[in-house]
Design a protein around this motif. Sequence first.
Motif, PDB file in Angstrom:
ATOM      1  N   GLY A  83     -84.648   4.212 -47.297  1.00 28.86           N
ATOM      2  CA  GLY A  83     -84.264   5.600 -47.188  1.00 28.86           C
ATOM      3  C   GLY A  83     -85.450   6.506 -46.912  1.00 28.86           C
ATOM      4  O   GLY A  83     -86.501   6.081 -46.428  1.00 28.86           O
ATOM      5  N   ARG A  84     -85.277   7.802 -47.230  1.00 25.77           N
ATOM      6  CA  ARG A  84     -86.333   8.797 -47.033  1.00 25.77           C
ATOM      7  C   ARG A  84     -86.348   9.749 -48.218  1.00 25.77           C
ATOM      8  O   ARG A  84     -85.326   9.982 -48.858  1.00 25.77           O
ATOM      9  N   ALA A  85     -87.527  10.320 -48.488  1.00 24.46           N
ATOM     10  CA  ALA A  85     -87.657  11.269 -49.588  1.00 24.46           C
ATOM     11  C   ALA A  85     -88.698  12.323 -49.239  1.00 24.46           C
ATOM     12  O   ALA A  85     -89.568  12.109 -48.384  1.00 24.46           O
ATOM     13  N   PHE A  86     -88.590  13.450 -49.894  1.00 22.18           N
ATOM     14  CA  PHE A  86     -89.571  14.528 -49.801  1.00 22.18           C
ATOM     15  C   PHE A  86     -90.395  14.487 -51.077  1.00 22.18           C
ATOM     16  O   PHE A  86     -89.858  14.567 -52.186  1.00 22.18           O
ATOM     17  N   GLY A  87     -91.693  14.304 -50.934  1.00 17.08           N
ATOM     18  CA  GLY A  87     -92.567  14.215 -52.097  1.00 17.08           C
ATOM     19  C   GLY A  87     -93.379  15.480 -52.290  1.00 17.08           C
ATOM     20  O   GLY A  87     -93.764  16.148 -51.319  1.00 17.08           O
ATOM     21  N   ALA A  88     -93.658  15.823 -53.546  1.00 18.20           N
ATOM     22  CA  ALA A  88     -94.468  16.989 -53.869  1.00 18.20           C
ATOM     23  C   ALA A  88     -95.363  16.656 -55.050  1.00 18.20           C
ATOM     24  O   ALA A  88     -94.942  15.946 -55.972  1.00 18.20           O
ATOM     25  N   TRP A  89     -96.595  17.197 -55.024  1.00 10.48           N
ATOM     26  CA  TRP A  89     -97.571  16.900 -56.067  1.00 10.48           C
ATOM     27  C   TRP A  89     -98.326  18.173 -56.437  1.00 10.48           C
ATOM     28  O   TRP A  89     -98.662  18.988 -55.564  1.00 10.48           O
ATOM     29  N   VAL A  90     -98.616  18.321 -57.722  1.00  6.69           N
ATOM     30  CA  VAL A  90     -99.352  19.479 -58.225  1.00  6.69           C
ATOM     31  C   VAL A  90    -100.484  18.979 -59.121  1.00  6.69           C
ATOM     32  O   VAL A  90    -100.260  18.158 -60.018  1.00  6.69           O
ATOM     33  N   THR A 110     -95.026   5.112 -45.245  1.00  8.75           N
ATOM     34  CA  THR A 110     -95.992   5.968 -45.930  1.00  8.75           C
ATOM     35  C   THR A 110     -95.968   5.687 -47.432  1.00  8.75           C
ATOM     36  O   THR A 110     -94.902   5.576 -48.028  1.00  8.75           O
ATOM     37  N   ALA A 111     -97.139   5.571 -48.023  1.00 10.19           N
ATOM     38  CA  ALA A 111     -97.274   5.436 -49.471  1.00 10.19           C
ATOM     39  C   ALA A 111     -98.268   6.479 -49.948  1.00 10.19           C
ATOM     40  O   ALA A 111     -99.028   7.046 -49.145  1.00 10.19           O
ATOM     41  N   VAL A 112     -98.290   6.727 -51.244  1.00  6.21           N
ATOM     42  CA  VAL A 112     -99.177   7.745 -51.808  1.00  6.21           C
ATOM     43  C   VAL A 112     -99.794   7.215 -53.099  1.00  6.21           C
ATOM     44  O   VAL A 112     -99.083   6.650 -53.949  1.00  6.21           O
ATOM     45  N   PHE A 113    -101.102   7.397 -53.235  1.00  2.00           N
ATOM     46  CA  PHE A 113    -101.784   7.092 -54.498  1.00  2.00           C
ATOM     47  C   PHE A 113    -101.924   8.394 -55.272  1.00  2.00           C
ATOM     48  O   PHE A 113    -102.490   9.370 -54.766  1.00  2.00           O
ATOM     49  N   VAL A 114    -101.414   8.420 -56.509  1.00  2.00           N
ATOM     50  CA  VAL A 114    -101.404   9.627 -57.340  1.00  2.00           C
ATOM     51  C   VAL A 114    -102.298   9.386 -58.555  1.00  2.00           C
ATOM     52  O   VAL A 114    -101.957   8.575 -59.427  1.00  2.00           O
ATOM     53  N   PRO A 115    -103.440  10.064 -58.645  1.00  2.00           N
ATOM     54  CA  PRO A 115    -104.322   9.843 -59.796  1.00  2.00           C
ATOM     55  C   PRO A 115    -103.779  10.491 -61.059  1.00  2.00           C
ATOM     56  O   PRO A 115    -102.988  11.447 -61.017  1.00  2.00           O
ATOM     57  N   ARG A 116    -104.202   9.960 -62.187  1.00  2.00           N
ATOM     58  CA  ARG A 116    -103.843  10.517 -63.494  1.00  2.00           C
ATOM     59  C   ARG A 116    -104.121  12.019 -63.514  1.00  2.00           C
ATOM     60  O   ARG A 116    -105.171  12.479 -63.077  1.00  2.00           O
ATOM     61  N   GLY A 117    -103.161  12.777 -64.037  1.00  2.00           N
ATOM     62  CA  GLY A 117    -103.331  14.222 -64.144  1.00  2.00           C
ATOM     63  C   GLY A 117    -102.717  15.010 -63.015  1.00  2.00           C
ATOM     64  O   GLY A 117    -102.675  16.239 -63.075  1.00  2.00           O
ATOM     65  N   VAL A 118    -102.240  14.330 -61.967  1.00  6.93           N
ATOM     66  CA  VAL A 118    -101.541  14.996 -60.872  1.00  6.93           C
ATOM     67  C   VAL A 118    -100.045  14.778 -61.073  1.00  6.93           C
ATOM     68  O   VAL A 118     -99.581  13.634 -61.160  1.00  6.93           O
ATOM     69  N   ALA A 119     -99.284  15.878 -61.161  1.00  4.21           N
ATOM     70  CA  ALA A 119     -97.838  15.790 -61.395  1.00  4.21           C
ATOM     71  C   ALA A 119     -97.130  15.398 -60.110  1.00  4.21           C
ATOM     72  O   ALA A 119     -97.452  15.874 -59.029  1.00  4.21           O
ATOM     73  N   ASN A 120     -96.150  14.524 -60.263  1.00  2.79           N
ATOM     74  CA  ASN A 120     -95.438  13.945 -59.124  1.00  2.79           C
ATOM     75  C   ASN A 120     -93.962  14.332 -59.181  1.00  2.79           C
ATOM     76  O   ASN A 120     -93.345  14.356 -60.254  1.00  2.79           O
ATOM     77  N   ALA A 121     -93.375  14.637 -58.014  1.00  2.00           N
ATOM     78  CA  ALA A 121     -91.940  14.919 -57.918  1.00  2.00           C
ATOM     79  C   ALA A 121     -91.446  14.448 -56.561  1.00  2.00           C
ATOM     80  O   ALA A 121     -92.223  14.340 -55.599  1.00  2.00           O
ATOM     81  N   PHE A 122     -90.133  14.171 -56.461  1.00  2.00           N
ATOM     82  CA  PHE A 122     -89.561  13.828 -55.157  1.00  2.00           C
ATOM     83  C   PHE A 122     -88.098  14.230 -55.111  1.00  2.00           C
ATOM     84  O   PHE A 122     -87.437  14.431 -56.140  1.00  2.00           O
ATOM     85  N   GLN A 123     -87.619  14.355 -53.880  1.00  2.00           N
ATOM     86  CA  GLN A 123     -86.215  14.678 -53.629  1.00  2.00           C
ATOM     87  C   GLN A 123     -85.725  13.787 -52.487  1.00  2.00           C
ATOM     88  O   GLN A 123     -86.392  13.669 -51.456  1.00  2.00           O
ATOM     89  N   THR A 124     -84.577  13.139 -52.673  1.00  2.00           N
ATOM     90  CA  THR A 124     -84.085  12.207 -51.662  1.00  2.00           C
ATOM     91  C   THR A 124     -83.485  12.956 -50.471  1.00  2.00           C
ATOM     92  O   THR A 124     -82.825  13.986 -50.616  1.00  2.00           O
TER      93      THR A 124
END
Length: 474
Positions: A83-90, A110-124
């Motif tokens: 599938g597909r998703a919209f990713g967001a990080w803060v 596409t993949a994403v590496f998210v370091p500790r302390g970065v908030a992760n969210a996604f929407q399908t």
Amino acid sequence: MSGRAAPLGVRETAIAGLLTVDLPLHGDARGWFKEHWHRDRMVALGLPDFGPVQQNLSYNAAVGTTRGFHAEPWDKYLGVASGRAFGAWVDLREGSGFGRTVTLELGPGTAVFVPRGVANAFQTLEPDTVYSYLVNDHWSPDAAYPAINLGDPVLGVEWPVPLDRAIVSDKDRANPPLAQATRVPPLRTVVLGADGQLGRALRGAYAGESDGSVRFLTRHDLDLRDADAIREHDWSGVGTIVNAAAYTAVDLAEAEGRADAWAVNAVAVGAIADVARRRRMTLVHVSTEYVFDGSRHPHREDEPPSPLGAYGASKAAGELAAQGVARHYLVRTSWVVGDGPNFVRTMRRCAEDGTDPTVVTDQTGRPTFADELARGIRHLLDSGAPYGVYHLSNAGPVVSWFDLARAVFRELGHDPDRVTPTTAAAYATRFATAGRPVAARPSHSEFDLSKLRATGFEPEPAEIALRHHLLRHR
């Protein structure tokens, strides 16, 4: 899908440490195949070797399913399996990047590496989307972490499906805005053996760090003779362990202190290394020239251990354990002089109370003042020097214990001729006759310091360090 796949690539984003990965998709009439995680290739391109221990899959049936923002206390490597998703990080980490936001559409390539302390969210964006992520700590329902509101206008995230029509949990809708978010502190450094000579010097080296980023543990806080206590200690939030603790009663290690020497210098280091390996910590472990017999000199970092006695053997065993940690600094040092019992303090007492000491002339090396050792350890950590073994002492000419004793007398304004020379053999015979154990000592203790210097660290000459030490410790 057919044709030549795009090359594997790792790219930086506006958030420090948040990396996107272009994944080649190899396809034909049957579908496609990808290597979602390939440690060797990805690390070579700049992805951290973050050591995943668990993989999780999130199946999302409907378009608009939205999860986050969560900043769990571990690193994540995520992507879309279907599938597909919209990713967001803060970025929720302390520092100038706090609140910075990045968004990206995620597909199978596409993949994403998210370091500790970065908030992760996604929407399908498609039905039946499968979201996959690897983490480097085991998920726990009791894990505490900051979370922020998906719809906080300060973030400026333009969700493809408006949140009032999206599928969002009640918990995520109730998360606080960015202004009320808990900032994620950096991983702490823990110093073991905080009341020893090196431990006290490290307290001074980190005196300016008043934010709790460095914690000092004494024997009362953690008894290193208890390996189980080491493994069961709360290491959460710790990124670096500096093991400044050791059993250093060299002569007693040949007799009644043998068990304690092995417990602290070998078994405890094995337990500490186990913790550091499992939690991907950096381990700084301090060792000694006693792992060598002194037949070669100056000692290089690649010299095989050849200990003469029980103390040296216990330290050599600890070295092997420490080197099993991927991120390790094994720092060998010699003739340590700091705030505590040491040779210089003994010579000062002799000079000032009228005692004329007899001191060995045929054992040579360079002293290491504890402040300099602490400065060198901090340099290795702060500079990001390559992991491995380093020799660290003060610089200057190689001297004997006899030379150093005379220098102490001279600096204090006493007659250096009051110091009488002797040999190591005569010294050992005298103590053996008195029924006291005497460990064999390396005849040459001097180190080759070129590897340390190559990192940009220039050791202070011992003559200058001695003068400063005597002035500070009146």
